[in-house]
Design a protein around this motif. Structure first.
Motif, short mmCIF file in Angstrom:
data_model
loop_
_atom_site.label_atom_id
_atom_site.label_comp_id
_atom_site.label_asym_id
_atom_site.label_seq_id
_atom_site.Cartn_x
_atom_site.Cartn_y
_atom_site.Cartn_z
N VAL A 179 1.13 7.83 -17.45
CA VAL A 179 -0.19 7.15 -17.32
C VAL A 179 -0.23 6.09 -18.43
CG1 VAL A 179 -2.76 7.45 -17.29
CG2 VAL A 179 -1.14 9.18 -16.36
N ASP A 180 -0.86 5.02 -18.14
CA ASP A 180 -0.97 3.89 -19.32
C ASP A 180 -2.17 3.35 -18.81
OD1 ASP A 180 -0.73 2.03 -21.06
OD2 ASP A 180 0.96 1.06 -20.47
N LEU A 181 -3.33 3.73 -19.40
CA LEU A 181 -4.64 3.23 -19.19
C LEU A 181 -4.68 1.60 -19.44
CD1 LEU A 181 -6.81 6.04 -20.41
CD2 LEU A 181 -6.16 5.50 -18.01
N GLY A 182 -3.77 1.23 -20.44
CA GLY A 182 -3.79 -0.46 -20.81
C GLY A 182 -2.89 -1.16 -19.98
N ALA A 183 -2.32 -0.70 -19.02
CA ALA A 183 -1.32 -1.35 -18.45
C ALA A 183 -1.73 -2.68 -17.67
CB ALA A 183 -0.42 -0.72 -17.45
N MET A 184 -1.45 -3.92 -17.85
CA MET A 184 -1.96 -5.10 -17.44
C MET A 184 -1.27 -5.56 -16.18
SD MET A 184 -4.14 -5.58 -19.83
CE MET A 184 -4.75 -7.09 -19.77
N GLU A 185 -2.39 -6.31 -15.24
CA GLU A 185 -1.88 -6.93 -14.16
C GLU A 185 -1.47 -8.35 -14.34
OE1 GLU A 185 -4.48 -8.39 -9.98
OE2 GLU A 185 -4.87 -6.63 -11.30
N HIS A 186 -0.50 -8.56 -13.67
CA HIS A 186 0.27 -9.80 -13.65
C HIS A 186 -0.38 -10.84 -12.65
CE1 HIS A 186 3.23 -8.10 -16.54
NE2 HIS A 186 3.48 -7.41 -15.40
N MET A 187 -0.61 -12.16 -13.01
CA MET A 187 -1.01 -13.12 -12.03
C MET A 187 0.17 -13.01 -10.94
SD MET A 187 -4.03 -13.88 -12.77
CE MET A 187 -4.23 -15.42 -11.78
N PRO A 188 0.03 -13.59 -9.81
CA PRO A 188 0.99 -13.82 -8.93
C PRO A 188 2.08 -14.75 -9.45
CG PRO A 188 -0.89 -13.60 -7.46
CD PRO A 188 -1.33 -13.67 -9.11
N PHE A 244 9.18 16.74 2.97
CA PHE A 244 9.41 15.44 2.33
C PHE A 244 7.99 14.99 1.80
CE2 PHE A 244 13.51 15.63 4.35
CZ PHE A 244 14.37 15.89 3.22
N SER A 245 7.90 14.21 0.97
CA SER A 245 6.59 13.79 0.54
C SER A 245 6.56 12.16 0.51
CB SER A 245 5.99 14.36 -0.67
OG SER A 245 4.62 13.84 -1.16
N ALA A 246 5.33 11.52 0.27
CA ALA A 246 5.36 10.02 0.32
C ALA A 246 4.15 9.68 -0.99
CB ALA A 246 4.78 9.46 1.73
N TRP A 247 4.65 8.72 -1.65
CA TRP A 247 3.74 8.39 -2.62
C TRP A 247 4.18 6.86 -2.97
CZ3 TRP A 247 7.49 11.98 -3.60
CH2 TRP A 247 8.64 11.22 -4.50
N PHE A 248 3.40 5.94 -3.53
CA PHE A 248 3.57 4.80 -4.18
C PHE A 248 3.89 4.30 -5.44
CE2 PHE A 248 -0.86 5.02 -4.43
CZ PHE A 248 -1.24 4.11 -4.80
N GLU A 249 4.38 3.44 -5.81
CA GLU A 249 4.63 2.58 -7.13
C GLU A 249 3.90 1.33 -7.12
OE1 GLU A 249 8.79 4.76 -8.29
OE2 GLU A 249 8.64 2.57 -7.55
N VAL A 250 3.20 0.95 -8.26
CA VAL A 250 2.73 -0.50 -8.45
C VAL A 250 3.06 -1.14 -9.76
CG1 VAL A 250 0.54 0.32 -7.44
CG2 VAL A 250 0.70 0.28 -9.90
N TYR A 251 3.23 -2.32 -9.56
CA TYR A 251 4.05 -3.03 -10.77
C TYR A 251 3.02 -3.59 -11.65
CZ TYR A 251 7.14 -6.11 -13.24
OH TYR A 251 7.84 -6.51 -14.22
N LEU A 252 2.91 -2.96 -12.91
CA LEU A 252 1.68 -3.22 -13.77
C LEU A 252 2.43 -3.19 -15.18
CD1 LEU A 252 -1.33 -0.93 -12.90
CD2 LEU A 252 -1.03 -3.29 -12.54
N GLY A 253 2.14 -4.17 -16.37
CA GLY A 253 2.71 -4.19 -17.49
C GLY A 253 3.91 -4.17 -17.45
N GLU A 254 4.81 -5.12 -16.67
CA GLU A 254 6.21 -5.20 -16.67
C GLU A 254 7.15 -4.16 -16.33
OE1 GLU A 254 7.15 -7.07 -20.52
OE2 GLU A 254 6.36 -8.92 -19.94
N ARG A 255 6.46 -3.01 -15.21
CA ARG A 255 7.22 -2.00 -14.90
C ARG A 255 6.36 -1.35 -13.66
NH1 ARG A 255 6.84 3.76 -17.85
NH2 ARG A 255 6.99 4.22 -15.69
N TRP A 256 7.24 -0.55 -13.08
CA TRP A 256 6.60 0.25 -11.87
C TRP A 256 6.08 1.65 -12.58
CZ3 TRP A 256 6.05 -2.15 -7.19
CH2 TRP A 256 6.76 -3.04 -7.05
N TYR A 257 4.89 1.70 -11.76
CA TYR A 257 4.26 3.14 -12.12
C TYR A 257 4.00 3.85 -10.88
CZ TYR A 257 3.30 1.73 -17.00
OH TYR A 257 3.28 1.36 -18.41
N THR A 258 3.94 5.14 -11.04
CA THR A 258 4.00 6.12 -10.05
C THR A 258 2.29 6.30 -9.69
OG1 THR A 258 5.90 7.05 -9.86
CG2 THR A 258 4.26 8.34 -8.95
N PHE A 259 1.84 6.19 -8.55
CA PHE A 259 0.43 6.92 -8.18
C PHE A 259 0.59 7.34 -6.96
CE2 PHE A 259 -0.78 3.19 -10.92
CZ PHE A 259 -2.01 3.60 -11.34
N ASP A 260 -0.39 8.39 -6.48
CA ASP A 260 -0.21 9.30 -5.30
C ASP A 260 -1.71 9.42 -4.97
OD1 ASP A 260 -0.13 11.41 -3.74
OD2 ASP A 260 1.40 12.60 -5.05
#
Length: 271
Positions: free
Chosen positions: A87-96, A211-227
Motif C-alpha cells: 500500500v502506498d497512499l502517496g502513489a501519484m497518478e500520471h497524466m495520459p 482461481f481468483s481475479a483481481w486487478f492492478e493499476v499503474y500509479l507512481g511509475e509501477r503497478w499496484y494490486t487492488f482487489d
C-alpha cells in the motif's frame, strides 16, 4: 512461506479439436517455483507452448479423433514472501501524455470493460472530486466492493462491467471488470489478473477453492494490486496471467462443444 498450488480439470469433448490453456504460473514468478511445475495431460497429447502478447505462458493441446475427455493436472510449491499487498497512499497518478506507452492499452475499452458507455459520465460525476492517485483508485475499489453482492449462484461468463453495475451482483471477475472500467474512465491504467489466492492469513471461507481475479493499476511509475472483491491487502497471491480483461486470460478454451467434468483447485500454505 511455501504455498502448495495445483489443479485437476477434466473436459469432455465430442469431436477432434484444439484446447488452449493458461494454467502455468506467470513468468514473473518462475524463480519462486520450487522444482518446477508438474503439468500432466491425460491422455498424453501433442502440446505447443508459447507466450502471448502479455507475456503469459500459454499452451495449445491437439485433441484427435477418439479422445472423449482431456484431463489437466498440476502441482507445485511456490515460495512467497508472506507479505500482504503493498500500500502506498502517496502513489501519484500520471497524466495520459506522461504514461509509458505500454500502459496505454489498459486505458481503452475492452471486451468486458465498456469505458465508452454510461459508466464514463457516471465515473466523473461520482469520483471527479476525489484526490487523484491512490485515494482515487481506493475510492473506486471501495465503491465496487459495496455496490456488488458476491453470489456464486449468479455467475455468468458473458456478464460485462456495465451489466454487473446494473445487476449489482457477481463473482470476483465481475468485481474486477467493474473496478477496471471505472479506473480507465478516470484515466488510470488498469489490467486484469487471474491466479491463485488461498485462505492464507484469514479465516477459511465457505466456498470451494477456485482461481481468483483481481486487478492492478499503474500509479507512481509501477503497478499496484487492488482487489474489489475482498478490498483488503491479502497474502499469497500467485499470478497466472494478466490482460485487458477476462477475455485475454481464459483458464481453458476449447474450439468446439465441451463439458466441464471435473474442476478442483488447491492453494494451501505448507506448514
Amino acid at each position: 512461506m511455501l504455498i502448495k498450488i495445483g489443479f485437476d480439470i477434466e473436459l469432455g469433448v465430442t469431436a477432434p479439436t484444439a484446447l488452449i490453456y493458461m494454467l502455468q504460473v506467470h513468468p514473473s514468478r518462475a524463480a519462486d517455483i520450487a522444482d518446477g511445475e508438474h503439468i500432466t495431460i491425460t491422455p498424453p497429447l501433442h502440446t505447443d507452448h508459447y507466450r502471448d502478447a502479455f507475456d503469459n505462458h500459454c499452451a495449445r493441446v491437439q485433441v484427435p479423433v477418439g479422445v472423449s475427455s482431456v484431463r489437466l493436472r498440476n502441482e507445485a510449491v511456490v515460495f512467497d514472501t508472506g507479505w500482504a499487498d503493498p500500500v502506498d497512499l502517496g502513489a501519484m497518478e500520471h497524466m495520459p501524455a506522461d504514461l509509458p506507452v505500454e500502459t496505454l492499452p489498459f486505458l481503452l475499452p475492452s471486451r468486458y470493460c465498456e469505458v465508452d458507455s454510461e459508466l464514463l459520465q457516471f465515473a466523473w460525476n461520482t469520483f471527479g472530486q476525489v484526490p487523484k492517485g491512490w485515494p482515487l483508485a481506493q475510492a473506486i475499489c471501495d465503491y465496487v466492493h459495496q455496490q456488488l453482492r458476491f453470489d456464486y449462484q449468479r455467475a455468468r461468463a458473458t456478464r460485462t462491467a456495465l451489466e454487473a453495475w446494473r445487476e449489482r451482483v457477481g463473482v470476483c471477475r465481475d468485481f474486477t471488470h467493474l473496478a477496471i472500467t471505472l479506473c480507465r474512465c478516470m484515466n488510470i491504467p488498469a489490467r486484469y489478473v487471474t491466479g491463485y489466492l488461498g485462505d492464507i492469513g484469514i479465516p477459511p471461507v465457505p466456498y470451494p477453492m477456485d482461481f481468483s481475479a483481481w486487478f492492478e493499476v499503474y500509479l507512481g511509475e509501477r503497478w499496484y494490486t487492488f482487489d474489489a472483491r475482498h478490498n483488503t491487502p491479502r497474502i499469497g497471491r500467485i499470478t497466472i496471467a494478466r490482460g485487458r480483461d477476462a477475455a485475454d486470460v481464459p483458464i481453458t478454451m476449447i474450439f468446439g462443444e465441451n463439458t466441464l467434468q471435473r474442476f478442483e483447485v488447491t492453494t494451501d500454505e505448507v506448514v
